[in-house]
Design an enzyme around this catalytic site. Structure first.
Site, PDB file in Angstrom:
ATOM      1  N   CYS A 140       0.840  -1.202   0.000  1.00 23.28           N
ATOM      2  CA  CYS A 140       0.000   0.000   0.000  1.00 23.28           C
ATOM      3  C   CYS A 140       0.877   1.255   0.000  1.00 23.28           C
ATOM      4  CB  CYS A 140      -0.967  -0.037   1.180  1.00 23.28           C
ATOM      5  SG  CYS A 140      -2.352   1.111   1.017  1.00 23.28           S
ATOM      6  N   HIS A 197      -3.361  -5.232  -0.095  1.00 26.92           N
ATOM      7  CA  HIS A 197      -2.895  -5.766   1.193  1.00 26.92           C
ATOM      8  C   HIS A 197      -2.906  -7.296   1.159  1.00 26.92           C
ATOM      9  CE1 HIS A 197      -2.790  -2.052   3.682  1.00 26.92           C
ATOM     10  NE2 HIS A 197      -3.659  -1.623   2.786  1.00 26.92           N
ATOM     11  N   GLU A 212      -1.520  -9.326   3.068  1.00 30.30           N
ATOM     12  CA  GLU A 212      -1.523  -9.935   4.403  1.00 30.30           C
ATOM     13  C   GLU A 212      -2.911 -10.384   4.842  1.00 30.30           C
ATOM     14  OE1 GLU A 212      -1.791  -5.398   5.291  1.00 30.30           O
ATOM     15  OE2 GLU A 212      -1.006  -6.751   3.742  1.00 30.30           O
TER      16      GLU A 212
END
Length: 545
Positions: free
Chosen positions: A379, A515, A517
């Protein structure tokens, strides 16, 4: 099959791990073939955590459908296969907002709006809606029993248990059973008082999860069962463990899943925890280790990067490596120089907002690029890498983001004013728009360029990843940066927004606008994190030769 409800509450103190306990139980029930989901009810008055400080609340977890939610939903997705949605998390603020909206619209036909029945009814309606299509729904109530903020939620769940029938509901209460070194024993009185507090609002717990730094002795479990009016086999000892992924096996070993299935009269096979056993084996038997430097502005609270931390650990499991995370405040890079980055095998710059520490992150990206250190930007970490490359390679010496300098001469990153959401609807934003709920959110398609590192890692042309940002690469200045060598290797579905960039002639330098994750799990990992940690290990091996 009727839906069965497990209501999870906490007592004595906060931060006992209700979310982890709920997710672990869900994992066991899922391993028995049941369709399970988990909900989180948060007592705070914010509509969602989207505008809350990460150093106070921790990370904001983004769901597939773009909801900004509590970090516990990240734990839920890492433990079970069910994907969370906007239905899986709601706050006091969201409940009150909806009730007030209905009142203004005239839905209540002139009634006096009160906590009971209007607020509690709204809570019950949302819980029932979120439970649709599932065999078991686990509902976690944030906060601690006795807090005034959580009373409407507890009352709503008490009523819901009556409505759906006690044969389809189970109350599970987490408490603290502290060990007193001077006495040489654990103390059960806090648990007794916590249960008494629950009883005062009409809730009798069916299961007690007793948190301690050690296993609770059988005689103390019997004492808790007697004084709290709970079956002795339903008093579960949950000691501190080295890994949260040990908890499903710990709960199963004490028969919690059997008790739940018997309570709900569910006939299902024994839980197969083979996948979790494999996770634990890899975790306990690494073949090497790496140190990742995470450079951010919220490093004083690691929970601000909870999903990133976990994704790095998952990548370690994929590569059979132990991953050490070194948190580095980006302002330290500004004041102390790049010396603070020495000794790391890879560098990760996660997402963030605001100008503080940005120049330190830019220097970090430059250090990683020039010294051939594996770099993963997420990001803001991608935008930082782009600004650094524009300034120091492409000759755009005044390059910046309009987030940090609205009047910058070379805004290589700028506000997204129009984009499409996952359903194809056009979203519009201006400088005057609210901060909350106005970002590009949720899962979006991304097309990967053939021959790129990203395409190689994912092994397919089209991927779907989750977003949370309001600034993007400015396509007007992009050609000059690409001419200087930067590769754009991932684009949005409409090919208008840059999703992934890569630096050529570098061992591993990948940055993404999304993102990754949020979709990493201990059982499956994530290709970007796995590739990054592998590259960091290769760098580590070179440094120790």
């Amino acid at each position: 099959m009727a839906t069965n409800y497990i209501f999870v509450t906490g007592g004595v103190v906060s931060s006992l791990g209700k979310g982890i306990a709920a997710a672990s139980l869900a994992a066991i029930l899922e391993a028995r073939g049941l369709n399970v989901t988990i909900m989180k009810l948060d007592p705070y008055i914010n509509v969602d955590p989207g505008t809350m400080s990460p150093t106070q609340h921790g990370e904001v977890f983004v769901t597939q459908d773009g909801a900004e939610t509590d970090l516990d939903l990240g734990h839920y997705e890492r433990f079970i296969r069910t994907k969370m949605t906007k239905r899986n998390n709601f706050t006091t603020g969201k409940i009150y907002s909806e009730v007030l909206r209905k009142e203004r619209r005239g839905d209540y036909l002139g009634a006096t709006i009160q906590v009971i029945p209007h607020i509690t009814n709204e809570i019950k309606d949302r819980v029932i809606a979120g439970a649709q299509g599932h065999d078991v729904v686990i509902v976690e109530v944030g906060g601690t029993v006795g807090d005034i903020e959580s009373l409407p939620f507890l009352e709503a769940l008490r009523q819901l248990a009556v409505q759906v029938g006690r044969e389809h509901t189970l109350f599970m209460h987490l408490t603290l059973v502290p060990y007193i070194p001077t006495a040489g024993e654990v103390k059960t009185k806090p648990t007794q008082h916590s249960v008494k507090e629950l009883l005062s609002i009409g809730i009798q717990p069916d299961v007690l999860i007793c948190r301690s730094d050690r296993m609770i002795p059988p005689n103390e479990r019997a004492k808790i069962a007697l004084f709290c009016n709970v079956a002795e086999r339903a008093v579960i000892s949950l000691k501190d463990v080295n890994s949260i992924y040990q908890i499903p096996a710990l709960l199963k070993s004490q028969g919690l899943d059997d008790f739940v299935c018997e309570r709900f009269r569910l006939t299902c096979p024994e839980a197969d925890l083979t996948e979790w056993e494999q996770v634990l084996y890899k975790q306990a038997n690494p073949v090497g280790e790496v140190t990742i430097g995470m450079v951010g502005k919220y490093t004083e609270l690691p929970d601000a990067y909870k999903s990133v931390n976990e994704a790095l650990k998952h990548a370690g499991l994929t590569n059979r490596l132990s991953v050490n995370i070194k948190y580095i405040d980006s302002q330290d890079v500004e004041t102390k120089g790049v010396e603070v980055l020495k000794g790391v095998d890879g560098i990760l710059v996660p997402g963030g907002f605001g100008y503080r520490g940005v120049e330190g992150k830019i220097r970090t990206a430059q250090y990683a690029r020039e010294n051939k250190i594996p770099y993963l930007g997420i990001c803001l970490g991608m935008q930082i890498a782009l600004i650094e490359y524009a300034r120091n390679v492409a000759g755009l010496t005044k390059a910046n983001s309009s987030e940090f300098d609205k009047d910058c001469e070379q805004p290589v990153v700028a506000l997204i004013t129009e984009w499409q959401d996952a359903e194809g609807n056009t979203e519009v934003r201006t400088d005057e728009s609210d901060l909350g709920g106005t970002m590009r959110l949720g899962a979006q398609q991304c097309h990967l360029v053939s021959g790129s590192r990203a395409r190689e890692l994912y092994g397919k042309e089209t991927i779907e990843e989750r977003h949370r940002h309001r600034y993007e690469v400015n396509n007007t200045l992009l050609p000059q940066i690409e001419k200087a060598g930067l590769k754009v290797t991932g684009l949005s579905a409409d090919k208008k927004l840059v999703e992934i960039i890569e630096v050529p002639n570098h061992p591993w330098f990948v940055a993404c606008q999304f993102h990754p994750e949020f979709t990493s799990t201990p059982r499956d990992g994530h290709p970007l994190f796995a590739g990054f940690v592998k590259a960091a290990y290769e760098n580590h091996k070179k440094s120790v030769k």
